[in-house]
Structures are given as C-alpha cells and as structure tokens.
Design a protein around this motif. Structure first.
Motif, PDB file in Angstrom:
ATOM      1  N   ASP A 110       0.772  -1.078  -0.085  1.00  0.00           N
ATOM      2  CA  ASP A 110       0.056  -0.012   0.074  1.00  0.00           C
ATOM      3  C   ASP A 110       1.038   1.357   0.058  1.00  0.00           C
ATOM      4  O   ASP A 110       0.571   2.261  -0.074  1.00  0.00           O
ATOM      5  N   SER A 111       2.189   1.288   0.178  1.00  0.00           N
ATOM      6  CA  SER A 111       3.038   2.121   0.000  1.00  0.00           C
ATOM      7  C   SER A 111       3.115   2.948  -1.209  1.00  0.00           C
ATOM      8  O   SER A 111       3.304   2.582  -2.087  1.00  0.00           O
ATOM      9  N   ALA A 112       2.634   4.100  -1.004  1.00  0.00           N
ATOM     10  CA  ALA A 112       2.338   4.873  -2.559  1.00  0.00           C
ATOM     11  C   ALA A 112       2.021   6.507  -1.945  1.00  0.00           C
ATOM     12  O   ALA A 112       1.915   6.692  -0.689  1.00  0.00           O
ATOM     13  N   THR A 113       1.599   7.281  -2.957  1.00  0.00           N
ATOM     14  CA  THR A 113       1.125   8.524  -2.749  1.00  0.00           C
ATOM     15  C   THR A 113      -0.071   8.391  -2.994  1.00  0.00           C
ATOM     16  O   THR A 113      -0.740   8.139  -4.122  1.00  0.00           O
ATOM     17  N   TYR A 114      -0.976   9.161  -2.022  1.00  0.00           N
ATOM     18  CA  TYR A 114      -2.516   9.045  -2.257  1.00  0.00           C
ATOM     19  C   TYR A 114      -2.850  10.816  -2.350  1.00  0.00           C
ATOM     20  O   TYR A 114      -2.620  11.405  -1.689  1.00  0.00           O
ATOM     21  N   PHE A 115      -3.698  10.699  -3.370  1.00  0.00           N
ATOM     22  CA  PHE A 115      -4.449  12.237  -3.554  1.00  0.00           C
ATOM     23  C   PHE A 115      -5.946  12.070  -3.327  1.00  0.00           C
ATOM     24  O   PHE A 115      -6.573  11.198  -3.820  1.00  0.00           O
ATOM     25  N   CYS A 116      -6.504  13.086  -2.473  1.00  0.00           N
ATOM     26  CA  CYS A 116      -7.797  13.078  -2.692  1.00  0.00           C
ATOM     27  C   CYS A 116      -8.119  14.179  -3.562  1.00  0.00           C
ATOM     28  O   CYS A 116      -7.380  14.909  -4.374  1.00  0.00           O
ATOM     29  N   ALA A 117      -9.567  14.328  -3.985  1.00  0.00           N
ATOM     30  CA  ALA A 117      -9.980  15.316  -5.114  1.00  0.00           C
ATOM     31  C   ALA A 117     -11.381  15.407  -4.986  1.00  0.00           C
ATOM     32  O   ALA A 117     -12.238  14.696  -4.287  1.00  0.00           O
ATOM     33  N   ALA A 118     -11.967  16.479  -5.586  1.00  0.00           N
ATOM     34  CA  ALA A 118     -13.412  16.817  -5.385  1.00  0.00           C
ATOM     35  C   ALA A 118     -13.647  17.645  -6.755  1.00  0.00           C
ATOM     36  O   ALA A 118     -12.755  18.302  -7.325  1.00  0.00           O
ATOM     37  N   THR A 119     -15.130  17.512  -7.094  1.00  0.00           N
ATOM     38  CA  THR A 119     -15.548  18.151  -8.334  1.00  0.00           C
ATOM     39  C   THR A 119     -16.977  18.227  -8.352  1.00  0.00           C
ATOM     40  O   THR A 119     -17.723  17.803  -7.235  1.00  0.00           O
ATOM     41  N   MET A 120     -17.701  18.949  -9.085  1.00  0.00           N
ATOM     42  CA  MET A 120     -18.816  19.228  -9.030  1.00  0.00           C
ATOM     43  C   MET A 120     -19.518  18.993 -10.737  1.00  0.00           C
ATOM     44  O   MET A 120     -18.626  18.908 -11.595  1.00  0.00           O
ATOM     45  N   TYR A 121     -20.778  18.638 -10.826  1.00  0.00           N
ATOM     46  CA  TYR A 121     -21.254  18.260 -12.188  1.00  0.00           C
ATOM     47  C   TYR A 121     -21.075  19.705 -12.986  1.00  0.00           C
ATOM     48  O   TYR A 121     -21.490  20.742 -12.473  1.00  0.00           O
ATOM     49  N   GLY A 122     -20.479  19.175 -14.002  1.00  0.00           N
ATOM     50  CA  GLY A 122     -20.296  20.287 -15.120  1.00  0.00           C
ATOM     51  C   GLY A 122     -18.879  21.006 -15.104  1.00  0.00           C
ATOM     52  O   GLY A 122     -18.721  21.768 -15.937  1.00  0.00           O
ATOM     53  N   ALA A 123     -18.190  20.839 -14.063  1.00  0.00           N
ATOM     54  CA  ALA A 123     -17.011  21.330 -13.760  1.00  0.00           C
ATOM     55  C   ALA A 123     -15.915  20.842 -14.743  1.00  0.00           C
ATOM     56  O   ALA A 123     -15.040  21.600 -14.985  1.00  0.00           O
ATOM     57  N   GLN A 124     -15.811  19.869 -15.447  1.00  0.00           N
ATOM     58  CA  GLN A 124     -15.044  19.269 -16.186  1.00  0.00           C
ATOM     59  C   GLN A 124     -13.482  19.157 -15.689  1.00  0.00           C
ATOM     60  O   GLN A 124     -12.620  18.639 -16.437  1.00  0.00           O
ATOM     61  N   LYS A 125     -13.402  19.253 -14.413  1.00  0.00           N
ATOM     62  CA  LYS A 125     -12.023  19.192 -14.049  1.00  0.00           C
ATOM     63  C   LYS A 125     -12.142  18.905 -12.405  1.00  0.00           C
ATOM     64  O   LYS A 125     -12.987  19.294 -11.882  1.00  0.00           O
ATOM     65  N   LEU A 126     -11.107  18.160 -11.907  1.00  0.00           N
ATOM     66  CA  LEU A 126     -10.778  17.756 -10.437  1.00  0.00           C
ATOM     67  C   LEU A 126     -10.234  18.772  -9.815  1.00  0.00           C
ATOM     68  O   LEU A 126      -9.164  19.310 -10.413  1.00  0.00           O
ATOM     69  N   VAL A 127     -10.463  19.046  -8.340  1.00  0.00           N
ATOM     70  CA  VAL A 127      -9.568  19.868  -7.864  1.00  0.00           C
ATOM     71  C   VAL A 127      -8.839  18.804  -6.747  1.00  0.00           C
ATOM     72  O   VAL A 127      -9.653  18.279  -6.041  1.00  0.00           O
ATOM     73  N   PHE A 128      -7.612  18.749  -6.741  1.00  0.00           N
ATOM     74  CA  PHE A 128      -6.747  17.888  -6.091  1.00  0.00           C
ATOM     75  C   PHE A 128      -6.273  18.447  -4.827  1.00  0.00           C
ATOM     76  O   PHE A 128      -5.763  19.548  -4.797  1.00  0.00           O
ATOM     77  N   GLY A 129      -6.001  17.513  -3.803  1.00  0.00           N
ATOM     78  CA  GLY A 129      -5.361  17.959  -2.571  1.00  0.00           C
ATOM     79  C   GLY A 129      -4.000  17.701  -2.684  1.00  0.00           C
ATOM     80  O   GLY A 129      -3.448  17.289  -4.047  1.00  0.00           O
ATOM     81  N   GLN A 130      -3.198  18.035  -2.006  1.00  0.00           N
ATOM     82  CA  GLN A 130      -1.503  18.042  -2.159  1.00  0.00           C
ATOM     83  C   GLN A 130      -0.905  16.708  -2.341  1.00  0.00           C
ATOM     84  O   GLN A 130       0.415  16.531  -2.729  1.00  0.00           O
ATOM     85  N   GLY A 131      -1.561  15.672  -1.535  1.00  0.00           N
ATOM     86  CA  GLY A 131      -1.187  14.462  -1.725  1.00  0.00           C
ATOM     87  C   GLY A 131      -0.377  13.837  -0.288  1.00  0.00           C
ATOM     88  O   GLY A 131       0.143  14.875   0.491  1.00  0.00           O
ATOM     89  N   THR A 132      -0.477  12.647   0.085  1.00  0.00           N
ATOM     90  CA  THR A 132       0.239  12.229   1.112  1.00  0.00           C
ATOM     91  C   THR A 132       0.846  10.961   0.974  1.00  0.00           C
ATOM     92  O   THR A 132       0.547  10.049   0.173  1.00  0.00           O
ATOM     93  N   ARG A 133       2.458  10.907   0.997  1.00  0.00           N
ATOM     94  CA  ARG A 133       3.198   9.861   0.903  1.00  0.00           C
ATOM     95  C   ARG A 133       3.061   8.822   1.946  1.00  0.00           C
ATOM     96  O   ARG A 133       3.526   9.218   3.191  1.00  0.00           O
ATOM     97  N   LEU A 134       2.485   7.684   1.721  1.00  0.00           N
ATOM     98  CA  LEU A 134       2.304   6.772   2.710  1.00  0.00           C
ATOM     99  C   LEU A 134       3.300   5.684   2.624  1.00  0.00           C
ATOM    100  O   LEU A 134       3.487   5.086   1.642  1.00  0.00           O
ATOM    101  N   THR A 135       3.992   5.183   3.885  1.00  0.00           N
ATOM    102  CA  THR A 135       4.909   4.351   4.054  1.00  0.00           C
ATOM    103  C   THR A 135       4.484   3.387   4.954  1.00  0.00           C
ATOM    104  O   THR A 135       4.119   3.608   6.263  1.00  0.00           O
ATOM    105  N   ILE A 136       4.499   2.076   4.683  1.00  0.00           N
ATOM    106  CA  ILE A 136       3.901   1.019   5.467  1.00  0.00           C
ATOM    107  C   ILE A 136       5.156   0.167   5.766  1.00  0.00           C
ATOM    108  O   ILE A 136       5.829  -0.666   4.802  1.00  0.00           O
ATOM    109  N   ASN A 137       5.624   0.253   6.907  1.00  0.00           N
ATOM    110  CA  ASN A 137       6.856  -0.478   7.422  1.00  0.00           C
ATOM    111  C   ASN A 137       6.385  -2.024   7.672  1.00  0.00           C
ATOM    112  O   ASN A 137       5.561  -2.435   8.470  1.00  0.00           O
ATOM    113  N   PRO A 138       7.412  -3.032   7.209  1.00  0.00           N
ATOM    114  CA  PRO A 138       7.120  -4.216   7.457  1.00  0.00           C
ATOM    115  C   PRO A 138       7.330  -4.984   9.045  1.00  0.00           C
ATOM    116  O   PRO A 138       7.754  -4.246   9.688  1.00  0.00           O
TER     117      PRO A 138
END
Lengths: 112, 114
Positions: free
Chosen positions: A84-112
């Motif tokens: 699952d170690s990866a960068t995760y982005f949340c986003a939001a949009t509305m009907y008709g907007a044609q584009k997403l607004v992204f969050g800045q991202g979270t770098r997730l590291t899962i230690n074994p």
C-alpha cells in the motif's frame, strides 16, 4: 474556495495498522470525491470514490468516510500492507466542472 | 475497454530545444483530455484541458501549449524548453458528458531539461 486541503503530507504506519488520510473542502457544490493511488513512476489510478448522499463507502480494505456538515472526508486503509506504500491524492469536483480539484498528496509508507 | 497511451516514457532535452509529447485514447469517443505536471515529490498541477477538437483551456500561463488535432489525440508542445519545464507529465481522460466522472491517467513522461 476551490481548494482541497489534504493531511498529513507524509505518513508512516506499521504493517497491519490503520492508515488514515484526511481532506477538507470549502465549496459546498462539490458532489463527487475520488481518491487516487500513485506508485513511483506511474500515473495515479482511481482507488475509490464517494458521493455526498452516503456517509461511508467500503471496498475491501479501503473505506471513505464522508462528513458533509464538516465538509471533510477521509480515507482509511485497514490492515495496511507494504504494497500500500504509495502517494494518495484526494480530489473533489462538481457536475459540469470538467476538472478535478486535487489535494496536495500524502506519501504513505508501510513498514514491514 | 478504454486505454490511454502516452509517449515517450522518458525524455532528456537540452534547454532551448522544442518539445512534443503525445497522448492518445482508445475505446471511447469525445473524451475530455487533460495534461498535468507533477514536480518531484509534489502534487498534480493541471496545465491544459480540452472538451473537444480544437478546444483548449489553459490553466497556468507558461512556456507550454497544447493542441487537440483529433478527437482522441492530445499533444503538449513547447518551442523552447526551460530548465523549469522538467517534471513528470501526465495525460488523462474522462467521459465528456459534462458530469463528474473520474480521471484516468496514462503512465506519464519523465522530462529532464538539461
């Protein structure tokens, strides 16, 4: 008002733990909230998405919790695995907007 | 099913040289098309999007331009590259009905301007 604020910027979790990433928005017209997962050197891939008519959506170990009154939504990864170690982005949009607004991202590291 | 192709995967170009990155989508008609840039360890910056042939919206004034000569082809160009143009360039598409459908990304082009 078009911003989506994501936290934390980076997160380290032990294998088997719960990873939680939070996002907040201001525009109440947003009506679609996807999460993306990005591995190094790859494009982001849609992980899970929610609309504001439900408070929670679960797909396997991944759950989105949505709080419409607080204008917040979060991603929970249960039983986190090193894969699952990866960068995760949340986003939001509305009907008709044609584009997403992204969050800045979270770098997730899962230690074994 | 729909697929998106983006090439080249990596590119090293000298400052002042031209740039052309190409993206094509298969399996759908009249998609919305997008170019994003991602600096190392940073978020996703929308550069251009297009809702139809010849229709380009620019999000950030810069040294780059975009064109959509065919329904499922999106091209990112520059006449003269700057050092600051280095980054990871991502093409994406979504269904173009005007609704809020998810973005589907290509695997990106890593551009290094030297």
């Amino acid at each position: 008002q078009q911003q989506v604020k994501q936290s934390p910027q980076s997160l380290i979790v032990q294998k088997g733990g719960i990873s939680i990433i939070n996002c907040a928005y201001e525009n109440t017209a947003f009506d679609y909230f996807p999460w993306y997962q990005q591995f190094p050197g790859k494009g982001p891939a849609l992980l899970i998405a929610i609309r504001p008519d439900v408070s929670e959506k679960k797909e396997g170990r991944f759950t989105i919790s949505f709080n419409k009154s607080a204008k917040q939504f979060s991603l929970h990864i249960m039983d986190s695995q090193p894969g699952d170690s990866a960068t995760y982005f949340c986003a939001a949009t509305m009907y008709g907007a044609q584009k997403l607004v992204f969050g800045q991202g979270t770098r997730l590291t899962i230690n074994p | 099913s729909q697929t998106i192709h983006q090439w080249p995967a990596t590119l090293v170009q000298p400052v002042g040289s031209p740039l052309s990155l190409e993206c094509t989508v298969e399996g759908t008609s009249n998609p919305n098309l997008y170019w994003y840039r991602q600096a190392a360890g940073r978020g996703l910056q929308l550069l251009f999007y297009s809702v139809g042939i010849g229709q380009i919206s620019s999000e950030v004034p810069q040294n780059l331009s975009a064109s959509r000569p065919q329904d499922r082809q999106f091209i990112l160009s520059s006449k003269k590259l700057l050092l600051s143009d280095s980054g990871f360039y991502l093409c994406a598409w979504s269904f173009g009905q005007g609704g809020n459908s998810p973005l589907h990304f290509g695997n990106g082009t890593r551009l290094t301007v030297t």
